[in-house]
Design an enzyme around this catalytic site. Structure first.
Site, PDB file in Angstrom:
ATOM      1  N   CYS A  83      -0.495   0.885  36.273  1.00  0.00           N
ATOM      2  CA  CYS A  83      -1.820   0.258  36.184  1.00  0.00           C
ATOM      3  C   CYS A  83      -2.849   1.022  35.347  1.00  0.00           C
ATOM      4  O   CYS A  83      -3.436   0.468  34.418  1.00  0.00           O
ATOM      5  CB  CYS A  83      -2.393   0.061  37.582  1.00  0.00           C
ATOM      6  SG  CYS A  83      -1.441  -1.032  38.630  1.00  0.00           S
ATOM      7  N   HIS A 137      -8.139   0.081  36.696  1.00  0.00           N
ATOM      8  CA  HIS A 137      -7.543   0.661  37.902  1.00  0.00           C
ATOM      9  C   HIS A 137      -8.650   1.343  38.696  1.00  0.00           C
ATOM     10  O   HIS A 137      -9.402   2.159  38.158  1.00  0.00           O
ATOM     11  CB  HIS A 137      -6.447   1.652  37.534  1.00  0.00           C
ATOM     12  CG  HIS A 137      -5.779   2.261  38.726  1.00  0.00           C
ATOM     13  ND1 HIS A 137      -5.068   1.509  39.635  1.00  0.00           N
ATOM     14  CD2 HIS A 137      -5.737   3.547  39.177  1.00  0.00           C
ATOM     15  CE1 HIS A 137      -4.615   2.296  40.587  1.00  0.00           C
ATOM     16  NE2 HIS A 137      -5.004   3.534  40.340  1.00  0.00           N
TER      17      HIS A 137
END
Length: 522
Positions: A83, A137
């Site tokens: 991510c 993220h």
């Protein structure tokens, strides 16, 4: 009558008429060149397990609908299959070695402060920008979910269905799970644990990897994102400016939780298990990992590691949950498309849907992402809206960081200088505007000091694993290379054998190595 005066009068009249026509043309041109709205749909952990990518077992009518509205890329790859780095890369249009983000903790604002996020740049171009859900993220972004990116603040809605109340730890609605979490929280408090220790204590005892309960869409946060997104859309429309609206869905990320009606779309006994259920022949050990993300759940045997095959029943449960989550998100995407139609702005809006990386579901005995294999790097990637050809598939290798240059081109916004390239020439049917990308680049870091770089062409994947902290901005040295991989997707689409030492592929390996080295040293 004086002929000179007649001629002058005629000339003035002509100029007025022509001027009037020119003004009208300029007005039409100005109207047509007005920047388009952008609907930016990010889906966490979404691999191309979708009907439009040939997976006819899936129930994804709204993603199918979006694909028919535009163009999909069938050979699209992320820059790093996890991510934080992937999202930092796409949001800046730069490779991870330029963002300096290779993990889940680094904020590109600190590692590469000279970079500008794409929504931040759009604000300077007259856009209103806002978002809800996971765009960056969470652990590697500035406060406000990178507040510089939003002219209207980012938000995470929490108005869950009152019938069920908030999900425990933002995830679970099963009454028994919620009850046990409370019990273990109290036990942890009695032991004097701080908040972080309490969570760890609870997770070891009750943290299921899946959940199937009969609740509404709005019992989980994913069901709130389209509601929040439409509210933001209406607020931005009131300003009269073009808008950028980011919707970041957090499923199908673990835990695989979705309302029961989406689980009911699939029969577990009919679910296909992933292949191959073994390690690839001749592939270096560094290519693999022990899926620590999944082993963090209380119903997963912590003794499983690289090369171990999960029991079939557990595999089916996990894949079933992943598929249910995809259908759950598909339904939410349908609500966003409906909102555009209801507001009559579909023709004024460019839409992009993307996954931040692929996902292993037992293939190569792997789970989650975190590799340079095809299942981890390949993503769904599609565009729709003005100037985008309808119901088209493109099989040329492209990269996720091509997203923003493409969006800018489609929306009518002058672009920054980025690592990515505009894919607009591939989004129409005009052969005169075609481009021919040769490859897509991915990379993955192991143990901080090791980095694998992978080049994916239309047919092949070639990967090199480098040691001693190598990055593309440091000297390239052959002696640093720990291992190499080569796969031919025409004859071995499942990557069952590493062909790097196959004499019949020597020329191919040499050519791909030269291409990768050229990229790394340019």
């Amino acid at each position: 009558m004086n002929l000179r005066r007649v001629n002058i009068a005629f000339l003035l009249l002509s100029m007025l008429i022509l001027g009037s026509c020119k003004t009208k043309e300029e007005s039409v041109k100005l109207t047509n060149s007005k920047p388009k709205n952008i609907l930016f749909i990010a889906v966490d952990d979404l691999k191309p397990l979708l009907n439009v990518y040939g997976e006819n077992q899936m129930h994804t009518p709204n993603i199918d609908r979006l694909a028919k509205m535009g163009t999909i890329f069938t050979n699209a790859h992320v820059q790093q299959a996890v991510c934080g780095p992937s999202r930092a890369s796409v949001m800046t249009g730069m490779y991870p070695d330029n963002t300096k983000v290779w993990d889940l903790d680094t904020n590109f604002r600190e590692s590469a402060p000279e970079l500008m996020s794409m929504p931040e740049y759009l604000i300077t171009q007259g856009y209103e920008t806002s978002a809800t859900g996971k765009i960056y993220h969470d652990n590697s972004t500035s406060s406000g979910h990178d507040a510089k990116s939003w002219s209207i603040p980012h938000s995470n809605p929490n108005y869950f269905d009152k019938k069920y109340g908030p999900p425990a730890y933002g995830t679970y609605q099963n009454p028994n799970t919620k009850r046990l979490i409370k019990i273990y929280e109290e036990e942890a408090k009695e032991k004097g644990f701080n908040n972080k220790q309490q969570r760890k204590y609870v997770d070891k005892r009750i943290r299921p990897s899946t959940e199937c309960v009969d609740v509404s869409d709005e019992a989980y946060r994913s069901g709130l994102f389209p509601i929040e997104g439409v509210r933001k859309m209406d607020k931005m429309l009131e300003t009269g400016k073009p808008f950028f609206l980011g919707i970041g869905f957090r499923k199908p990320h673990l835990a695989f939780v979705a309302p029961k009606k989406y689980w009911d779309l699939y029969k577990r006994e009919d679910i296909k298990l992933s292949e191959p259920q073994k390690l690839s022949k001749g592939t270096p050990d560094i290519a693999y990992h022990s899926f620590g993300e999944l082993r963090g759940y209380s119903d997963i045997d912590n003794n499983f590691g690289v090369g171990d095959v999960f029991p079939e029943a557990k595999q089916r449960e996990l894949i079933h949950g992943y598929m249910a989550c995809i259908s759950y998100i598909d339904a939410q995407i349908g609500k966003l498309l409906d909102a555009l139609e209801e507001r009559n702005i579909l023709d004024e809006t460019v839409i992009v849907l993307w996954g931040d990386h692929g996902y292993h579901l037992g293939d190569h005995t792997l789970w989650n992402k975190h590799s340079n294999f095809e299942q981890a790097t390949r993503i769904p990637f599609m565009f729709a809206g003005p100037s985008v050809a309808k119901n088209i598939k493109v099989d040329k290798p492209v990269e996720l960081l091509d997203l923003f240059p493409t969006l800018f081109d489609l929306a009518g916004v002058k672009s920054l200088e980025l690592d990515g390239k505009s894919l607009k020439p591939l989004l129409d049917t005009d052969p005169n505007t075609n481009i021919n990308p040769k490859y897509a680049i991915s990379q993955y870091r192991r143990h901080k000091s090791k980095m694998g770089y992978s080049i994916r062409t239309k047919r092949y994947r070639y990967t090199e694993w480098h040691d001693e902290g190598y990055r593309s901005f440091t000297p390239y040295k052959e002696e640093r290379i720990l291992g190499r991989e080569l796969y031919d997707y025409e004859v071995d689409p499942l990557e069952t054998k590493n062909l790097i030492n196959d004499a019949s592929y020597a020329d191919t390996a040499k050519l791909l190595k030269a291409e990768l080295k050229s990229f790394l040293t340019k």
